[in-house]
Design a protein around this motif. Sequence first.
Motif, short mmCIF file in Angstrom:
data_model
loop_
_atom_site.label_atom_id
_atom_site.label_comp_id
_atom_site.label_asym_id
_atom_site.label_seq_id
_atom_site.Cartn_x
_atom_site.Cartn_y
_atom_site.Cartn_z
N HIS A 138 46.37 3.32 -17.13
CA HIS A 138 47.43 4.32 -17.03
C HIS A 138 47.76 4.61 -15.56
O HIS A 138 48.52 5.52 -15.28
CB HIS A 138 47.00 5.61 -17.72
N ASP A 139 47.14 3.85 -14.66
CA ASP A 139 47.37 4.04 -13.23
C ASP A 139 48.49 3.12 -12.76
O ASP A 139 48.31 1.91 -12.64
CB ASP A 139 46.09 3.73 -12.44
N PHE A 140 49.64 3.71 -12.48
CA PHE A 140 50.76 2.94 -11.97
C PHE A 140 50.66 2.87 -10.45
O PHE A 140 50.34 3.87 -9.80
CB PHE A 140 52.09 3.57 -12.40
N ILE A 141 50.90 1.69 -9.92
CA ILE A 141 50.81 1.49 -8.47
C ILE A 141 52.18 1.07 -7.94
O ILE A 141 53.00 0.48 -8.67
CB ILE A 141 49.75 0.44 -8.11
N TYR A 174 65.20 -1.23 -6.52
CA TYR A 174 64.11 -1.56 -7.44
C TYR A 174 64.35 -0.83 -8.75
O TYR A 174 64.77 0.33 -8.75
CB TYR A 174 62.75 -1.16 -6.86
N TRP A 175 64.09 -1.50 -9.84
CA TRP A 175 64.35 -0.93 -11.15
C TRP A 175 63.23 0.00 -11.60
O TRP A 175 62.08 -0.13 -11.17
CB TRP A 175 64.53 -2.06 -12.17
N ASP A 176 63.58 0.93 -12.47
CA ASP A 176 62.60 1.85 -13.04
C ASP A 176 61.69 1.12 -14.03
O ASP A 176 62.08 0.10 -14.63
CB ASP A 176 63.30 2.99 -13.78
N PRO A 204 51.70 7.75 -17.38
CA PRO A 204 51.05 7.59 -16.07
C PRO A 204 50.00 8.66 -15.82
O PRO A 204 50.19 9.83 -16.14
CB PRO A 204 52.22 7.72 -15.09
N SER A 205 48.89 8.24 -15.26
CA SER A 205 47.83 9.18 -14.92
C SER A 205 48.24 10.01 -13.71
O SER A 205 49.16 9.66 -12.97
CB SER A 205 46.54 8.43 -14.63
N SER A 206 47.54 11.08 -13.52
CA SER A 206 47.80 11.95 -12.37
C SER A 206 47.60 11.18 -11.07
O SER A 206 46.61 10.47 -10.90
CB SER A 206 46.86 13.15 -12.41
N ALA A 221 51.80 6.16 -8.93
CA ALA A 221 53.04 5.95 -8.17
C ALA A 221 54.24 6.36 -9.01
O ALA A 221 54.19 6.30 -10.25
CB ALA A 221 53.16 4.49 -7.77
N PRO A 222 55.33 6.79 -8.39
CA PRO A 222 56.55 7.11 -9.15
C PRO A 222 56.99 5.92 -9.98
O PRO A 222 56.91 4.77 -9.52
CB PRO A 222 57.57 7.43 -8.05
N VAL A 223 57.46 6.19 -11.20
CA VAL A 223 57.85 5.10 -12.10
C VAL A 223 59.36 4.99 -12.24
O VAL A 223 59.85 4.19 -13.01
CB VAL A 223 57.20 5.30 -13.49
#
Length: 556
Positions: free
Chosen positions: A227-230, A533-535, A546-548, A551-553
């Motif tokens: 769930h960690d977005f980078i 860049y696309w969402d 996304p976890s706390s 990165a912005p998604v």
Amino acid sequence: MYTPSLTSGLYKLALRSVSKQQKFTIMKKVFLAILSASLFLSCNKKSLDLIDPNAPNPAVLKTEEGLIRGTLGIYSKFGLNFWWRALANHDIMGDSYTISAGNFSWRWVNQVTKITLSNGTVLTPPQGGPQATELKSRNDRSFGTDNAFYSEWAALYFVNNQANLILDVTTQNDLKLTGSADEVATKKAVVRAFAFWWKGFAYSRIGSMYIAGVQADKFVDGTLLSHDFIAHDAVVKLGNDNFDACIAELNKITNIAVYNNLFKRIIPDFTIAGKGGIISPDAWKKQISTYKARNLLVNKKTAQMTSADWNNILTLASAGIAKDDKIFTMRSADVNDLVGTTAWSPYRLQVGWANVSERLIQDFKAGDKRYDRNIDGPYAPYGNERNRGAQYATRWYLFEISDGGDWASTTTGLAEVPVACSYEENELMLAEANIHLGNIDEGLKHVDNVRDYQNSGLTHVSGTGLTQAAALEELRIERRIGLFLKNVSFYDARRWGVTVPAAQGGGRKNAWVIKPDNKLDANATIEYNYLDYWDVPMNELDFNTPSSGSAPVNSN
């Protein structure tokens, strides 16, 4: 997948026997017929289903034959989402060609904000708002295949997951491979190199297209584990890391005969033609070096590049693809076809679904034999019959490969596109780095190399005393023409600042545009105003919150 009979030899023969205006009328009618038939027959549920119920399970993969087939199966995960939709999205945002059809949200993907004609008249889209507004409003699972953000994301994470499965199997003690210890070690290294290569490719493209991504390095049957977005630059680094892992496996290979026999079986047999085929370990490493250079080049605005960046590009590309190296390619095929015969741009450019851009034609230099071989026209303007925007209108067709062209064909197996990088791209990165570092004549030699390689017949520009600005214009032109259908046109438009708002110096001036009166304006200004860049698609976020601290998604 069904191939409409209207695009057979009889159809092409009919076009050759009529006038230009009649040809336009026939094309328009045929386009509508093909559009209707293709949408119904090539976009049915079965062809859009990304889950293969016959995919080998881990137990089957633990046999040598099962492992080979599972490794080859990485290709099947790309699907329609990649070979047609994703690659077309890039090319139409790069204004190499245009698509006015609303299917898959293409009309919104290449909807420009405005066009200012030379007389000051401003043309705005007759429907909808800027590209960002339209695409974001469709970033919802309810839009299905009309959510443009979904296609490339889905295809590449499926590829990545299949590669994870292969890597997992190769670590199992009960994996059964035949041969001596040396042969077994080579087989395992080849398969693992292949998996790491495609993971590097997938992460590189995700990081080069989306604002954020997820690191997914374990095989899962369903949703991603993390769930960690980078941020996208971190995703690109994952790509480079996996490329390094690929090289580490290639360095373990000691039995070239076993390597060659196995490599031939893990790529589609119909791609063993032209530039495609058995890629030697050394050539594979060179392709990785080229891709690393691309990762650096396309993810930074040119205005922000430093001398250190250009020197890094120079180092990487100097170790990159050579003229005679085999590369990863894609073709259509009569059996086990991966692009659905018709579902990719080399075909669609021949049937009126996609139309070569006036701006691409504008970029040809006088005397370029690639123009003579490929460009048919001018004809009466077409491509904007629905009045969706002046940018869609064009006066040009592409000649078939069977008629001497280089790029497009409705004949199975003739068209070839590089899946990753090419010799020409590598040469033009050497050119660009050298020119920016002040080695202008050296850079122009690489431009000449590409033009010679593609039989352009153009007079060499090296040794002519060009200024840096003039040399960069030669470079820009050559990347537009020499890298047509080679997967970089949007990257270039983005890094050169073409796609940003005019207030930030973006857009294209002195552009060719067909006016509403069907006459050419050779001095218009186009403001694209596209997303950099696309969402992350909601198809992902609806099931993976996304976890706390992630990165912005999205680009808000």
